[in-house]
Design a protein around this motif. Structure first.
Motif, PDB file in Angstrom:
ATOM      1  N   GLN A 184       8.322  -0.578  -2.783  1.00 28.86           N
ATOM      2  CA  GLN A 184       6.862  -0.555  -2.747  1.00 28.86           C
ATOM      3  C   GLN A 184       6.366   0.849  -2.402  1.00 28.86           C
ATOM      4  N   PHE A 185       6.950   1.454  -1.384  1.00 29.62           N
ATOM      5  CA  PHE A 185       6.509   2.777  -0.955  1.00 29.62           C
ATOM      6  C   PHE A 185       6.725   3.809  -2.049  1.00 29.62           C
ATOM      7  N   GLU A 186       7.878   3.782  -2.686  1.00 31.56           N
ATOM      8  CA  GLU A 186       8.163   4.746  -3.751  1.00 31.56           C
ATOM      9  C   GLU A 186       7.189   4.584  -4.910  1.00 31.56           C
ATOM     10  N   SER A 187       6.802   3.352  -5.218  1.00 29.29           N
ATOM     11  CA  SER A 187       5.798   3.117  -6.261  1.00 29.29           C
ATOM     12  C   SER A 187       4.456   3.713  -5.864  1.00 29.29           C
ATOM     13  N   MET A 188       4.067   3.532  -4.606  1.00 22.87           N
ATOM     14  CA  MET A 188       2.789   4.070  -4.141  1.00 22.87           C
ATOM     15  C   MET A 188       2.810   5.605  -4.136  1.00 22.87           C
ATOM     16  N   VAL A 189       3.935   6.202  -3.740  1.00 23.14           N
ATOM     17  CA  VAL A 189       4.064   7.668  -3.752  1.00 23.14           C
ATOM     18  C   VAL A 189       3.934   8.191  -5.182  1.00 23.14           C
ATOM     19  N   ALA A 190       4.597   7.524  -6.132  1.00 19.74           N
ATOM     20  CA  ALA A 190       4.542   7.965  -7.525  1.00 19.74           C
ATOM     21  C   ALA A 190       3.114   7.899  -8.057  1.00 19.74           C
ATOM     22  N   ILE A 191       2.414   6.807  -7.799  1.00 19.39           N
ATOM     23  CA  ILE A 191       1.033   6.668  -8.272  1.00 19.39           C
ATOM     24  C   ILE A 191       0.151   7.720  -7.619  1.00 19.39           C
ATOM     25  N   ALA A 192       0.301   7.920  -6.304  1.00 20.98           N
ATOM     26  CA  ALA A 192      -0.506   8.930  -5.602  1.00 20.98           C
ATOM     27  C   ALA A 192      -0.255  10.324  -6.174  1.00 20.98           C
TER      28      ALA A 192
END
Length: 139
Positions: free
Chosen positions: A46-54
């Motif tokens: 989840q965190f890696e997905s949020m970092v990528a989108i950000a």
């Protein structure tokens, strides 16, 4: 299983290769999310997905306050225990959300509860902060 992992990796590639990062004025838009109540592997996904989108959409990531994690007795889990905050700061701008802060501020776009691979970031409002609830992101 493997199909879910491939689908989730496909989402990250879609975000990275098809998105254009848009800047709106001098105020950086923010990406808020609710951390899932899952185990370590799912937390990291989840965190890696949020970092990528950000990163792709040039947004400031708002990391939720510490919370419990499944399969542990840890009631104060936060992603910066695994990811070095200084290194992360070289990739994206981020801040820690306060415990009394609303998870999704007024005026922000709150994405409906859907599976993470159904999110189409290019179709979200490009002029507002985004909020993602506890998306189903388990492997």
């Amino acid at each position: 299983g493997c199909a879910n992992v491939a689908m989730k990796k496909g989402l990250l590639l879609l975000v990275i290769f098809s998105a254009s990062a848009l800047k709106h004025g001098s105020k950086k838009r923010r990406l808020h999310y609710l951390r899932g109540k899952t185990g370590l592997g799912n937390q990291l996904l989840q965190f890696e997905s949020m970092v990528a989108i950000a990163a792709v959409f040039d947004m400031e990531l708002m990391i939720p306050p510490p919370s419990p994690m499944e399969h542990t007795t840890d009631d104060n889990w936060i992603e910066t225990r695994v990811y070095d905050g200084n290194a992360l700061g070289r990739v994206i701008k981020f801040d820690m959300q306060g415990i009394s802060d609303p998870w999704c501020p007024d005026g922000a776009y709150q994405h409906p509860y859907e599976r993470i691979e159904q999110v189409e970031p290019n179709r979200l409002p490009q002029d507002r902060d985004w909020c993602f609830g506890e998306l189903e992101h388990q492997l």
